[in-house]
Structure formats: structure tokens, C-alpha cells
Design a protein around this motif. Structure first.
Motif, PDB file in Angstrom:
ATOM      1  N   ALA A  14     159.739  34.288  -4.541  1.00 42.26           N
ATOM      2  CA  ALA A  14     159.092  33.066  -5.031  1.00 42.26           C
ATOM      3  C   ALA A  14     159.542  31.855  -4.210  1.00 42.26           C
ATOM      4  O   ALA A  14     158.735  30.990  -3.871  1.00 42.26           O
ATOM      5  CB  ALA A  14     159.395  32.859  -6.508  1.00 42.26           C
ATOM      6  N   LEU A  15     160.834  31.796  -3.882  1.00 40.88           N
ATOM      7  CA  LEU A  15     161.343  30.691  -3.069  1.00 40.88           C
ATOM      8  C   LEU A  15     160.752  30.742  -1.663  1.00 40.88           C
ATOM      9  O   LEU A  15     160.364  29.714  -1.094  1.00 40.88           O
ATOM     10  CB  LEU A  15     162.873  30.726  -3.019  1.00 40.88           C
ATOM     11  CG  LEU A  15     163.545  29.537  -2.373  1.00 40.88           C
ATOM     12  CD1 LEU A  15     163.152  28.233  -3.060  1.00 40.88           C
ATOM     13  CD2 LEU A  15     165.056  29.698  -2.408  1.00 40.88           C
ATOM     14  N   GLN A  16     160.641  31.942  -1.106  1.00 40.39           N
ATOM     15  CA  GLN A  16     160.034  32.114   0.212  1.00 40.39           C
ATOM     16  C   GLN A  16     158.579  31.641   0.198  1.00 40.39           C
ATOM     17  O   GLN A  16     158.144  30.908   1.095  1.00 40.39           O
ATOM     18  CB  GLN A  16     160.111  33.586   0.618  1.00 40.39           C
ATOM     19  CG  GLN A  16     159.482  33.905   1.949  1.00 40.39           C
ATOM     20  CD  GLN A  16     159.463  35.412   2.223  1.00 40.39           C
ATOM     21  OE1 GLN A  16     159.785  36.220   1.370  1.00 40.39           O
ATOM     22  NE2 GLN A  16     159.065  35.764   3.418  1.00 40.39           N
ATOM     23  N   LEU A  17     157.820  32.036  -0.830  1.00 37.72           N
ATOM     24  CA  LEU A  17     156.423  31.611  -0.943  1.00 37.72           C
ATOM     25  C   LEU A  17     156.315  30.104  -1.165  1.00 37.72           C
ATOM     26  O   LEU A  17     155.407  29.449  -0.636  1.00 37.72           O
ATOM     27  CB  LEU A  17     155.736  32.364  -2.081  1.00 37.72           C
ATOM     28  CG  LEU A  17     155.520  33.862  -1.865  1.00 37.72           C
ATOM     29  CD1 LEU A  17     155.051  34.519  -3.161  1.00 37.72           C
ATOM     30  CD2 LEU A  17     154.549  34.116  -0.737  1.00 37.72           C
ATOM     31  N   ALA A  18     157.220  29.546  -1.957  1.00 31.80           N
ATOM     32  CA  ALA A  18     157.207  28.108  -2.234  1.00 31.80           C
ATOM     33  C   ALA A  18     157.456  27.313  -0.956  1.00 31.80           C
ATOM     34  O   ALA A  18     156.772  26.321  -0.689  1.00 31.80           O
ATOM     35  CB  ALA A  18     158.244  27.759  -3.289  1.00 31.80           C
ATOM     36  N   ARG A  19     158.421  27.736  -0.156  1.00 30.52           N
ATOM     37  CA  ARG A  19     158.696  27.040   1.108  1.00 30.52           C
ATOM     38  C   ARG A  19     157.520  27.154   2.076  1.00 30.52           C
ATOM     39  O   ARG A  19     157.167  26.201   2.762  1.00 30.52           O
ATOM     40  CB  ARG A  19     159.959  27.583   1.755  1.00 30.52           C
ATOM     41  CG  ARG A  19     161.213  27.154   1.058  1.00 30.52           C
ATOM     42  CD  ARG A  19     162.456  27.503   1.884  1.00 30.52           C
ATOM     43  NE  ARG A  19     163.665  27.378   1.099  1.00 30.52           N
ATOM     44  CZ  ARG A  19     164.248  26.225   0.771  1.00 30.52           C
ATOM     45  NH1 ARG A  19     163.712  25.097   1.167  1.00 30.52           N
ATOM     46  NH2 ARG A  19     165.349  26.212   0.068  1.00 30.52           N
ATOM     47  N   ALA A  20     156.893  28.337   2.122  1.00 25.87           N
ATOM     48  CA  ALA A  20     155.771  28.556   3.039  1.00 25.87           C
ATOM     49  C   ALA A  20     154.545  27.735   2.648  1.00 25.87           C
ATOM     50  O   ALA A  20     153.776  27.318   3.517  1.00 25.87           O
ATOM     51  CB  ALA A  20     155.415  30.037   3.069  1.00 25.87           C
ATOM     52  N   GLU A  35     162.876  19.033  -3.890  1.00 26.64           N
ATOM     53  CA  GLU A  35     162.371  18.862  -5.253  1.00 26.64           C
ATOM     54  C   GLU A  35     160.936  19.395  -5.368  1.00 26.64           C
ATOM     55  O   GLU A  35     160.597  20.080  -6.336  1.00 26.64           O
ATOM     56  CB  GLU A  35     162.407  17.384  -5.637  1.00 26.64           C
ATOM     57  CG  GLU A  35     162.056  17.116  -7.083  1.00 26.64           C
ATOM     58  CD  GLU A  35     162.190  15.648  -7.443  1.00 26.64           C
ATOM     59  OE1 GLU A  35     161.293  15.147  -8.146  1.00 26.64           O
ATOM     60  OE2 GLU A  35     163.175  15.012  -7.009  1.00 26.64           O
ATOM     61  N   ARG A  36     160.108  19.119  -4.362  1.00 25.49           N
ATOM     62  CA  ARG A  36     158.738  19.630  -4.359  1.00 25.49           C
ATOM     63  C   ARG A  36     158.715  21.150  -4.240  1.00 25.49           C
ATOM     64  O   ARG A  36     157.924  21.828  -4.895  1.00 25.49           O
ATOM     65  CB  ARG A  36     157.918  19.004  -3.229  1.00 25.49           C
ATOM     66  CG  ARG A  36     157.495  17.586  -3.510  1.00 25.49           C
ATOM     67  CD  ARG A  36     156.466  17.016  -2.547  1.00 25.49           C
ATOM     68  NE  ARG A  36     156.696  17.307  -1.133  1.00 25.49           N
ATOM     69  CZ  ARG A  36     155.892  18.088  -0.393  1.00 25.49           C
ATOM     70  NH1 ARG A  36     154.837  18.636  -0.916  1.00 25.49           N
ATOM     71  NH2 ARG A  36     156.162  18.287   0.879  1.00 25.49           N
ATOM     72  N   VAL A  37     159.609  21.695  -3.404  1.00 26.90           N
ATOM     73  CA  VAL A  37     159.712  23.157  -3.263  1.00 26.90           C
ATOM     74  C   VAL A  37     160.132  23.778  -4.595  1.00 26.90           C
ATOM     75  O   VAL A  37     159.584  24.801  -5.012  1.00 26.90           O
ATOM     76  CB  VAL A  37     160.699  23.543  -2.130  1.00 26.90           C
ATOM     77  CG1 VAL A  37     161.041  25.025  -2.178  1.00 26.90           C
ATOM     78  CG2 VAL A  37     160.114  23.170  -0.772  1.00 26.90           C
TER      79      VAL A  37
END
Length: 106
Positions: A14-20, A35-37
């Protein structure tokens, strides 16, 4: 020989997808970006979206081991073992073979 994969969502994925999916804005500070991520990460973790998490496995017991490790490494949801199945569908009035991923049940 079937190929098995683990589908679902983990914190790491989920963190990987959020950053991408969250590019930094010009002039944005690192803390504002993070914060946006984090906001995007929370949306992904709360959604129903499932993605492939593992490489293909030759047998379902290896996928089960992957699930055990994923559960111990942090938050995870909807972890399922899936396998590809060929089905016939009609496209433009012609039969075509399509691969769909189906849940593996023992």
C-alpha cells in the motif's frame, strides 16, 4: 503445472502504491509530501482493492508460507491464494480464451 500467487494488500505494498500514485508538487516540503502519501496510503488500506503480492509459486503450500510471513510483518488484509484459469468468452461475436484468476480452496 499450475501457478499460484498471493493476492491481497499489505502495508508495504500500500505504501509503495501510495508513493507511486502521489508525485511531489513543486515547492512542496518533504513533510507535506509525506502527509499526502500517508493520506493516500490510508485510502488504499481501507479500500477493497487486491493486487498480486507474490511471485508465482509452483505449489500452494509455498503461497501459504508467504501469507504467514506477510501477516507477521505488519497489517495485511484479504490475503488469498489464487490460480489462473482459462475460460471461453465472447468478444465481437467470436469465442476467445481469456485467463482469469480464481481463488484456490483446499
Amino acid at each position: 503445472m499450475s501457478t499460484f500467487r498471493v493476492y491481497g494488500m499489505t502495508e508495504c505494498k500500500a505504501l509503495q502504491l501510495a508513493r507511486a500514485s502521489t508525485p511531489p508538487k513543486p515547492g512542496e516540503s518533504v513533510s507535506e509530501y509525506e502527509e499526502r502519501v500517508l493520506e493516500r496510503f490510508n485510502v488504499i488500506m481501507e479500500s477493497k482493492r487486491k493486487v498480486p503480492l507474490s511471485a508465482p509459486f509452483d505449489a500452494p503450500q509455498y503461497a501459504k508460507q508467504f501469507i504467514e510471513i506477510a501477516k507477521r510483518s505488519g497489517r495485511a488484509r484479504d490475503l488469498r491464494i489464487m490460480f489462473p484459469k482459462k475460460v471461453q468468452v465472447m468478444k465481437r461475436n467470436k469465442p476467445v480464451t481469456q485467463t482469469v484468476w480464481q481463488e484456490y480452496t483446499q
